[in-house]
Design a protein around this motif. Structure first.
Motif, mmCIF file in Angstrom:
data_model
loop_
_atom_site.group_PDB
_atom_site.id
_atom_site.type_symbol
_atom_site.label_atom_id
_atom_site.label_comp_id
_atom_site.label_asym_id
_atom_site.label_seq_id
_atom_site.Cartn_x
_atom_site.Cartn_y
_atom_site.Cartn_z
ATOM 1 N N ARG A 148 8.994 2.843 6.865
ATOM 2 C CA ARG A 148 8.274 1.778 6.149
ATOM 3 C C ARG A 148 8.016 0.620 7.103
ATOM 4 N NH1 ARG A 148 13.341 2.514 2.544
ATOM 5 N NH2 ARG A 148 14.923 1.337 3.647
ATOM 6 N N HIS A 149 6.876 -0.018 6.935
ATOM 7 C CA HIS A 149 6.482 -1.034 7.908
ATOM 8 C C HIS A 149 5.497 -2.006 7.274
ATOM 9 C CE1 HIS A 149 3.594 2.322 8.242
ATOM 10 N NE2 HIS A 149 2.688 1.380 8.489
ATOM 11 N N ILE A 150 5.369 -3.148 7.927
ATOM 12 C CA ILE A 150 4.347 -4.115 7.522
ATOM 13 C C ILE A 150 3.420 -4.350 8.702
ATOM 14 C CG2 ILE A 150 3.878 -6.479 6.737
ATOM 15 C CD1 ILE A 150 6.595 -6.524 5.399
ATOM 16 N N PHE B 285 -4.786 -5.882 13.023
ATOM 17 C CA PHE B 285 -4.149 -5.491 11.754
ATOM 18 C C PHE B 285 -4.459 -6.470 10.632
ATOM 19 C CE2 PHE B 285 -0.347 -3.092 13.899
ATOM 20 C CZ PHE B 285 -1.193 -2.030 14.193
ATOM 21 N N ALA B 286 -4.482 -5.930 9.401
ATOM 22 C CA ALA B 286 -4.561 -6.754 8.190
ATOM 23 C C ALA B 286 -3.203 -6.688 7.492
ATOM 24 C CB ALA B 286 -5.649 -6.225 7.266
ATOM 25 N N LEU B 287 -2.787 -7.804 6.908
ATOM 26 C CA LEU B 287 -1.469 -7.894 6.279
ATOM 27 C C LEU B 287 -1.331 -6.853 5.164
ATOM 28 C CD1 LEU B 287 1.179 -9.565 6.227
ATOM 29 C CD2 LEU B 287 0.128 -10.964 4.431
ATOM 30 N N ASP B 288 -0.358 -5.968 5.308
ATOM 31 C CA ASP B 288 -0.170 -4.888 4.327
ATOM 32 C C ASP B 288 1.167 -4.220 4.609
ATOM 33 O OD1 ASP B 288 -1.252 -3.614 2.100
ATOM 34 O OD2 ASP B 288 -2.293 -2.079 3.257
ATOM 35 N N MET B 289 1.926 -3.940 3.541
ATOM 36 C CA MET B 289 3.176 -3.201 3.685
ATOM 37 C C MET B 289 2.928 -1.756 3.296
ATOM 38 S SD MET B 289 6.823 -3.787 1.797
ATOM 39 C CE MET B 289 8.218 -2.696 2.113
ATOM 40 N N HIS B 290 3.330 -0.837 4.151
ATOM 41 C CA HIS B 290 3.124 0.577 3.866
ATOM 42 C C HIS B 290 4.447 1.261 3.553
ATOM 43 C CE1 HIS B 290 -1.014 0.850 6.106
ATOM 44 N NE2 HIS B 290 -1.039 0.131 5.009
ATOM 45 N N ILE B 291 4.505 1.820 2.353
ATOM 46 C CA ILE B 291 5.666 2.617 1.958
ATOM 47 C C ILE B 291 5.169 3.972 1.464
ATOM 48 C CG2 ILE B 291 7.091 0.615 1.391
ATOM 49 C CD1 ILE B 291 6.471 1.006 -1.530
ATOM 50 N N ASP B 292 6.065 4.956 1.432
ATOM 51 C CA ASP B 292 5.627 6.273 0.982
ATOM 52 C C ASP B 292 5.859 6.422 -0.519
ATOM 53 O OD1 ASP B 292 8.292 7.060 0.606
ATOM 54 O OD2 ASP B 292 8.363 8.293 2.412
ATOM 55 N N THR B 293 5.497 7.577 -1.050
ATOM 56 C CA THR B 293 5.563 7.764 -2.507
ATOM 57 C C THR B 293 7.005 7.760 -3.018
ATOM 58 O OG1 THR B 293 5.289 10.144 -2.104
ATOM 59 C CG2 THR B 293 3.335 8.913 -2.763
ATOM 60 N N ASP B 294 7.963 8.266 -2.237
ATOM 61 C CA ASP B 294 9.360 8.196 -2.688
ATOM 62 C C ASP B 294 9.778 6.739 -2.849
ATOM 63 O OD1 ASP B 294 9.757 10.942 -2.631
ATOM 64 O OD2 ASP B 294 10.630 10.946 -0.618
ATOM 65 N N GLU B 295 9.440 5.934 -1.849
ATOM 66 C CA GLU B 295 9.825 4.525 -1.879
ATOM 67 C C GLU B 295 9.124 3.793 -3.021
ATOM 68 O OE1 GLU B 295 10.828 4.076 2.869
ATOM 69 O OE2 GLU B 295 8.731 4.034 2.241
ATOM 70 N N ALA B 296 7.835 4.077 -3.204
ATOM 71 C CA ALA B 296 7.088 3.431 -4.287
ATOM 72 C C ALA B 296 7.662 3.822 -5.646
ATOM 73 C CB ALA B 296 5.618 3.828 -4.200
ATOM 74 N N ARG C 256 12.806 -1.639 -11.654
ATOM 75 C CA ARG C 256 13.436 -0.847 -10.590
ATOM 76 C C ARG C 256 13.517 -1.671 -9.298
ATOM 77 N NH1 ARG C 256 12.174 5.570 -10.263
ATOM 78 N NH2 ARG C 256 14.162 5.938 -11.294
ATOM 79 N N GLY C 257 13.811 -2.941 -9.420
ATOM 80 C CA GLY C 257 13.847 -3.832 -8.266
ATOM 81 C C GLY C 257 14.660 -3.277 -7.109
ATOM 82 N N VAL C 258 14.126 -3.455 -5.900
ATOM 83 C CA VAL C 258 14.742 -2.899 -4.689
ATOM 84 C C VAL C 258 14.557 -3.879 -3.543
ATOM 85 C CG1 VAL C 258 14.188 -1.230 -2.848
ATOM 86 C CG2 VAL C 258 14.644 -0.403 -5.161
ATOM 87 N N VAL C 259 15.552 -3.977 -2.679
ATOM 88 C CA VAL C 259 15.367 -4.624 -1.386
ATOM 89 C C VAL C 259 15.353 -3.520 -0.335
ATOM 90 C CG1 VAL C 259 16.303 -6.213 0.333
ATOM 91 C CG2 VAL C 259 16.544 -6.726 -2.127
ATOM 92 N N PHE C 260 14.231 -3.394 0.351
ATOM 93 C CA PHE C 260 14.140 -2.435 1.450
ATOM 94 C C PHE C 260 14.612 -3.105 2.731
ATOM 95 C CE2 PHE C 260 10.627 -0.795 -1.321
ATOM 96 C CZ PHE C 260 11.147 0.476 -1.543
ATOM 97 N N GLU C 261 15.588 -2.499 3.381
ATOM 98 C CA GLU C 261 16.020 -2.987 4.694
ATOM 99 C C GLU C 261 15.291 -2.193 5.777
ATOM 100 O OE1 GLU C 261 20.288 -2.649 4.756
ATOM 101 O OE2 GLU C 261 20.544 -4.054 3.095
ATOM 102 N N ASN C 262 15.386 -2.678 7.006
ATOM 103 C CA ASN C 262 14.816 -1.948 8.151
ATOM 104 C C ASN C 262 13.323 -1.679 8.001
ATOM 105 O OD1 ASN C 262 17.392 -1.872 9.272
ATOM 106 N ND2 ASN C 262 17.862 0.104 8.343
ATOM 107 N N VAL C 263 12.607 -2.658 7.477
ATOM 108 C CA VAL C 263 11.150 -2.559 7.413
ATOM 109 C C VAL C 263 10.601 -3.061 8.749
ATOM 110 C CG1 VAL C 263 9.055 -3.310 6.218
ATOM 111 C CG2 VAL C 263 11.192 -2.972 4.919
ATOM 112 N N VAL C 264 9.881 -2.208 9.441
ATOM 113 C CA VAL C 264 9.432 -2.528 10.801
ATOM 114 C C VAL C 264 8.212 -3.444 10.765
ATOM 115 C CG1 VAL C 264 8.646 -1.571 13.011
ATOM 116 C CG2 VAL C 264 10.211 -0.241 11.556
ATOM 117 N N GLY D 9 0.852 -1.191 0.000
ATOM 118 C CA GLY D 9 0.000 0.000 0.000
ATOM 119 C C GLY D 9 0.883 1.234 0.000
ATOM 120 N N VAL D 10 0.643 2.126 -0.934
ATOM 121 C CA VAL D 10 1.461 3.335 -1.055
ATOM 122 C C VAL D 10 0.756 4.479 -0.335
ATOM 123 C CG1 VAL D 10 2.561 4.941 -2.640
ATOM 124 C CG2 VAL D 10 2.284 2.521 -3.294
ATOM 125 N N SER D 11 1.430 5.038 0.668
ATOM 126 C CA SER D 11 0.833 6.138 1.428
ATOM 127 C C SER D 11 1.247 7.472 0.837
ATOM 128 C CB SER D 11 1.296 6.087 2.891
ATOM 129 O OG SER D 11 0.885 4.884 3.501
#
Lengths: 190, 190
Positions: free
Chosen positions: A121-123, A164-175, A149-157, A8-10
């Motif tokens: 960023r978090h799940i 909660f429902a399963l969902d990863m939240h990243i911001d628009t820069d990350e997306a 543009r494949g990426v591995v995000f580290e430090n995802v909390v 999910g892109v915030s």
């Protein structure tokens, strides 16, 4: 086991305390629901506010409801540069010493001394998802998004809760850096 | 062997053909140097132009010189959404079928049918750096940036030439997503 998570892109948004809802929209005002979000009970409100930093402003920032204990504006780092706000990367709710901003509504304005963050960023994991995957609350994960543009995000909390429902939240820069959009899939790889 | 590379963050910018320099600034006009860039012979010009997409515009986009064979506007995906331009991720120079834009200068305006891209992240290697590290031109690399927003970028294009200086180029979305700034260091890990 493949551990796939919807993304999910915030976009920039704001949570308001009821006190600030009333200061901005008038005494006794209640936020109204525009549409539900992925997390149960959360919604995008019909209402928006303007926010004003040292170097610029955004005229229409969506409010997410319901009202919370403390007001919190979540922006990307690109946004932070654009309006001149030195917002730290923080987990939601951890706003002590973060940046301030002026918030402008139809019935008034409020200046907060802290509450502006770039969301870490978090799940969101339901308790049962986390148990199945052996993931603890607050664990830092590595999460991969594939594609051109494949990426591995580290430090995802990891944030684990029975509501909660399963969902990863990243911001628009990350997306945008990873070339992903709402509803794409990421994979927890470590 | 640790393979460390300095990071250069590219803000939106434009390269112009000499024909377009003259259409925008007047007959016989020559770009003037504001400051040199990391790649030998390249410079940021004193001149800027406005660019206008379907949904918005940027009033002041820096021109990078010297003039090139073809005009090329490089923007982030955040920029692309902001002005309503459907720019693909491309290597510099590969503009066939990319997006169009209107460019406005003090002496005229030009509309191009293609030339707007989101630059594919890449590393410039001098021929000797590439030989030392066993890296081939056009090889796709994995590059890690550490820190609180640590990221591994996949599909980083190696560009090898005897006129290049070692430098990794990412755009502002990528820099902000990874929490890096000009002059920080990244590591080629695969």
């Amino acid at each position: 086991m493949t551990k796939s998570v919807p993304v999910g892109v915030s976009a920039r948004h704001i949570h308001l305390s009821q006190e600030h809802v009333e200061a901005l929209f008038g005494p006794g005002y209640q936020l109204t629901e525009f549409k539900p979000l992925s997390q149960p009970g959360q919604y995008a409100a019909n209402e928006t506010v303007a926010v004003k930093g040292a170097k610029g402003s955004f005229p229409k920032v969506r409010i997410l409801g319901p009202a919370r204990k403390a007001t919190q504006l979540e922006i990307s780092r690109t946004d932070a540069f654009a309006i001149g706000v030195n917002a730290p990367v923080r987990e939601s709710g951890n706003i002590a010493g973060s940046a301030g901003i002026t918030i402008i509504g139809p019935a008034g304005e409020v200046t907060i001394e802290e509450g502006v963050i770039v969301a870490a960023r978090h799940i969101h994991f339901h308790t049962s998802d986390a148990a199945n995957w052996g993931i603890q609350d607050q664990q830092l994960l590595k999460v991969r998004v594939g594609g051109e543009r494949g990426v591995v995000f580290e430090n995802v909390v990891a944030r684990v809760h029975e509501t909660f429902a399963l969902d990863m939240h990243i911001d628009t820069d990350e997306a945008n850096a990873a070339g992903v959009k709402n509803g794409d899939t990421a994979e927890v790889i470590g």
